[in-house]
Design a protein around this motif. Structure first.
Motif, PDB file in Angstrom:
ATOM      1  N   ALA A  35       0.819  -1.218   0.000  1.00 58.82           N
ATOM      2  CA  ALA A  35       0.000   0.000   0.000  1.00 58.82           C
ATOM      3  C   ALA A  35       0.852   1.266   0.000  1.00 58.82           C
ATOM      4  CB  ALA A  35      -0.976   0.002   1.172  1.00 58.82           C
ATOM      5  N   GLY A  36       2.007   1.200  -0.625  1.00 58.89           N
ATOM      6  CA  GLY A  36       2.850   2.390  -0.743  1.00 58.89           C
ATOM      7  C   GLY A  36       3.306   2.954   0.586  1.00 58.89           C
ATOM      8  N   GLY A  37       3.284   2.120   1.633  1.00 63.58           N
ATOM      9  CA  GLY A  37       3.692   2.585   2.955  1.00 63.58           C
ATOM     10  C   GLY A  37       2.590   3.270   3.737  1.00 63.58           C
ATOM     11  N   TYR A  38       1.371   3.269   3.194  1.00 62.73           N
ATOM     12  CA  TYR A  38       0.252   3.888   3.905  1.00 62.73           C
ATOM     13  C   TYR A  38      -0.335   2.911   4.918  1.00 62.73           C
ATOM     14  CZ  TYR A  38       0.131   8.080   1.077  1.00 62.73           C
ATOM     15  OH  TYR A  38       0.446   9.283   0.493  1.00 62.73           O
ATOM     16  N   ASP A  39      -0.870   3.462   5.991  1.00 61.78           N
ATOM     17  CA  ASP A  39      -1.516   2.704   7.057  1.00 61.78           C
ATOM     18  C   ASP A  39      -2.910   2.320   6.574  1.00 61.78           C
ATOM     19  OD1 ASP A  39      -3.027   1.950   9.295  1.00 61.78           O
ATOM     20  OD2 ASP A  39      -2.132   3.477  10.585  1.00 61.78           O
ATOM     21  N   THR A  40      -3.103   1.051   6.234  1.00 59.56           N
ATOM     22  CA  THR A  40      -4.385   0.628   5.665  1.00 59.56           C
ATOM     23  C   THR A  40      -5.523   0.671   6.687  1.00 59.56           C
ATOM     24  OG1 THR A  40      -3.820  -1.695   6.027  1.00 59.56           O
ATOM     25  CG2 THR A  40      -3.327  -0.767   3.859  1.00 59.56           C
ATOM     26  N   GLY A  52       2.219   5.445   6.934  1.00 55.80           N
ATOM     27  CA  GLY A  52       2.673   4.620   8.039  1.00 55.80           C
ATOM     28  C   GLY A  52       4.093   4.994   8.427  1.00 55.80           C
ATOM     29  N   SER A  53       4.530   4.458   9.534  1.00 56.00           N
ATOM     30  CA  SER A  53       5.861   4.724  10.062  1.00 56.00           C
ATOM     31  C   SER A  53       6.687   3.440  10.054  1.00 56.00           C
ATOM     32  CB  SER A  53       5.744   5.230  11.506  1.00 56.00           C
ATOM     33  OG  SER A  53       6.990   5.186  12.161  1.00 56.00           O
ATOM     34  N   SER A  54       7.977   3.575   9.815  1.00 52.93           N
ATOM     35  CA  SER A  54       8.856   2.399   9.868  1.00 52.93           C
ATOM     36  C   SER A  54       8.979   1.868  11.304  1.00 52.93           C
ATOM     37  CB  SER A  54      10.232   2.731   9.293  1.00 52.93           C
ATOM     38  OG  SER A  54      10.833   3.774  10.024  1.00 52.93           O
ATOM     39  N   GLU A  55       8.471   2.623  12.259  1.00 48.51           N
ATOM     40  CA  GLU A  55       8.484   2.191  13.663  1.00 48.51           C
ATOM     41  C   GLU A  55       7.418   1.122  13.936  1.00 48.51           C
ATOM     42  OE1 GLU A  55       7.944   4.224  18.077  1.00 48.51           O
ATOM     43  OE2 GLU A  55       8.383   5.486  16.338  1.00 48.51           O
ATOM     44  N   TYR A  56       6.338   1.120  13.161  1.00 47.12           N
ATOM     45  CA  TYR A  56       5.227   0.193  13.366  1.00 47.12           C
ATOM     46  C   TYR A  56       5.015  -0.618  12.093  1.00 47.12           C
ATOM     47  CZ  TYR A  56       4.441   3.618  17.039  1.00 47.12           C
ATOM     48  OH  TYR A  56       4.599   4.459  18.105  1.00 47.12           O
ATOM     49  N   THR A  57       5.618  -1.799  12.034  1.00 47.21           N
ATOM     50  CA  THR A  57       5.537  -2.617  10.824  1.00 47.21           C
ATOM     51  C   THR A  57       5.223  -4.066  11.159  1.00 47.21           C
ATOM     52  OG1 THR A  57       7.882  -3.218  10.775  1.00 47.21           O
ATOM     53  CG2 THR A  57       7.256  -1.182   9.652  1.00 47.21           C
ATOM     54  N   THR A  58       4.725  -4.766  10.152  1.00 51.12           N
ATOM     55  CA  THR A  58       4.537  -6.208  10.241  1.00 51.12           C
ATOM     56  C   THR A  58       4.690  -6.787   8.844  1.00 51.12           C
ATOM     57  OG1 THR A  58       3.128  -7.970  11.152  1.00 51.12           O
ATOM     58  CG2 THR A  58       2.017  -6.248   9.891  1.00 51.12           C
ATOM     59  N   GLN A  59       4.850  -8.090   8.778  1.00 47.68           N
ATOM     60  CA  GLN A  59       4.939  -8.810   7.513  1.00 47.68           C
ATOM     61  C   GLN A  59       3.615  -9.521   7.259  1.00 47.68           C
ATOM     62  OE1 GLN A  59       7.835  -8.828   5.462  1.00 47.68           O
ATOM     63  NE2 GLN A  59       8.324  -7.195   6.908  1.00 47.68           N
ATOM     64  N   ALA A  63       5.047  -9.098   2.173  1.00 42.90           N
ATOM     65  CA  ALA A  63       5.297  -7.655   2.092  1.00 42.90           C
ATOM     66  C   ALA A  63       5.374  -7.059   3.495  1.00 42.90           C
ATOM     67  CB  ALA A  63       4.185  -6.961   1.306  1.00 42.90           C
ATOM     68  N   THR A  64       5.995  -5.906   3.587  1.00 44.19           N
ATOM     69  CA  THR A  64       6.049  -5.146   4.829  1.00 44.19           C
ATOM     70  C   THR A  64       4.922  -4.124   4.812  1.00 44.19           C
ATOM     71  OG1 THR A  64       8.450  -5.374   4.938  1.00 44.19           O
ATOM     72  CG2 THR A  64       7.469  -3.590   6.231  1.00 44.19           C
ATOM     73  N   TRP A  65       4.181  -4.071   5.897  1.00 43.64           N
ATOM     74  CA  TRP A  65       3.060  -3.136   6.028  1.00 43.64           C
ATOM     75  C   TRP A  65       3.392  -2.159   7.146  1.00 43.64           C
ATOM     76  CZ3 TRP A  65      -0.907  -3.632   2.550  1.00 43.64           C
ATOM     77  CH2 TRP A  65      -0.880  -4.797   1.776  1.00 43.64           C
ATOM     78  N   ARG A  66       3.164  -0.881   6.915  1.00 46.09           N
ATOM     79  CA  ARG A  66       3.478   0.170   7.888  1.00 46.09           C
ATOM     80  C   ARG A  66       2.194   0.787   8.444  1.00 46.09           C
ATOM     81  NH1 ARG A  66       8.532   3.515   5.272  1.00 46.09           N
ATOM     82  NH2 ARG A  66       9.940   1.718   5.184  1.00 46.09           N
ATOM     83  N   PHE A  67       2.304   1.248   9.685  1.00 49.39           N
ATOM     84  CA  PHE A  67       1.149   1.825  10.372  1.00 49.39           C
ATOM     85  C   PHE A  67       1.544   3.094  11.103  1.00 49.39           C
ATOM     86  CE2 PHE A  67       0.706  -2.587   9.638  1.00 49.39           C
ATOM     87  CZ  PHE A  67      -0.529  -2.642   9.016  1.00 49.39           C
ATOM     88  N   ALA A  68       0.579   3.958  11.306  1.00 47.05           N
ATOM     89  CA  ALA A  68       0.835   5.247  11.938  1.00 47.05           C
ATOM     90  C   ALA A  68       1.050   5.131  13.438  1.00 47.05           C
ATOM     91  CB  ALA A  68      -0.325   6.202  11.651  1.00 47.05           C
ATOM     92  N   ASN A  69       0.518   4.056  14.043  1.00 46.03           N
ATOM     93  CA  ASN A  69       0.635   3.911  15.496  1.00 46.03           C
ATOM     94  C   ASN A  69       0.504   2.435  15.888  1.00 46.03           C
ATOM     95  OD1 ASN A  69      -2.269   3.326  15.721  1.00 46.03           O
ATOM     96  ND2 ASN A  69      -2.523   5.509  15.252  1.00 46.03           N
TER      97      ASN A  69
END
Length: 147
Positions: A35-40, A52-59, A63-69
């Motif tokens: 999702a282009g690094g966006y928090d889905t 999203g932030s590289s601080e809050y990620t999961t696989q 793919a790597t998914w990023r989240f804002a919090n």
């Protein structure tokens, strides 16, 4: 010269295997971020895309998914199928046509509790003319369109 041939052989093997099938999640050519690094989760929570932030990620699905919090990360981990974009984030309209194209996280639509991404505003406008019909077509094409 031997090293050159080895490099060419490896490059050809990589290219051939890459052409054999596409990843189930669109991440772009030089990225592994869904999702282009966006928090889905943000689409559902705030009604708008949030980076999203590289601080809050999961696989998920390779793919790597990023989240804002941390809260959104936890919600995604509890039910990734609910929050991940349909068709792996590929353009939903393109999938309905039997093709693959990037899904742009800035061109989105939530329908029946599912997140759909489209290539650009023009494609999204077309998608919105008959989303139910395009969803039926895309569902029939997915995931064989990846082959």
């Amino acid at each position: 010269m031997n090293r050159f041939l080895m490099f060419v052989t490896i490059a050809l093997l990589y290219t051939t295997s890459a052409l054999a099938s596409e990843s189930p999640v669109y991440t772009g050519l030089l990225s592994n971020t869904g999702a282009g690094g966006y928090d889905t989760v943000s689409y559902f929570e705030s009604g708008q895309p949030t980076k999203g932030s590289s601080e809050y990620t999961t696989q998920y699905q390779g793919a790597t998914w990023r989240f804002a919090n941390a809260e959104n990360l936890a919600r995604f981990k509890e039910n990734p199928e609910r929050f991940a974009p349909v068709y792996g984030g590929y353009c939903a309209w393109a999938v309905s046509q039997g093709d693959l194209a990037k899904g742009d996280p800035k061109h989105w639509n939530i329908r029946d509790g599912r997140l759909y991404l489209n290539y650009n505003q023009s494609v999204q406008d077309q998608w919105l003319e008959d989303p139910d019909g395009f969803i039926r077509q895309a569902d029939a094409n997915w995931p064989t369109v990846l082959e």
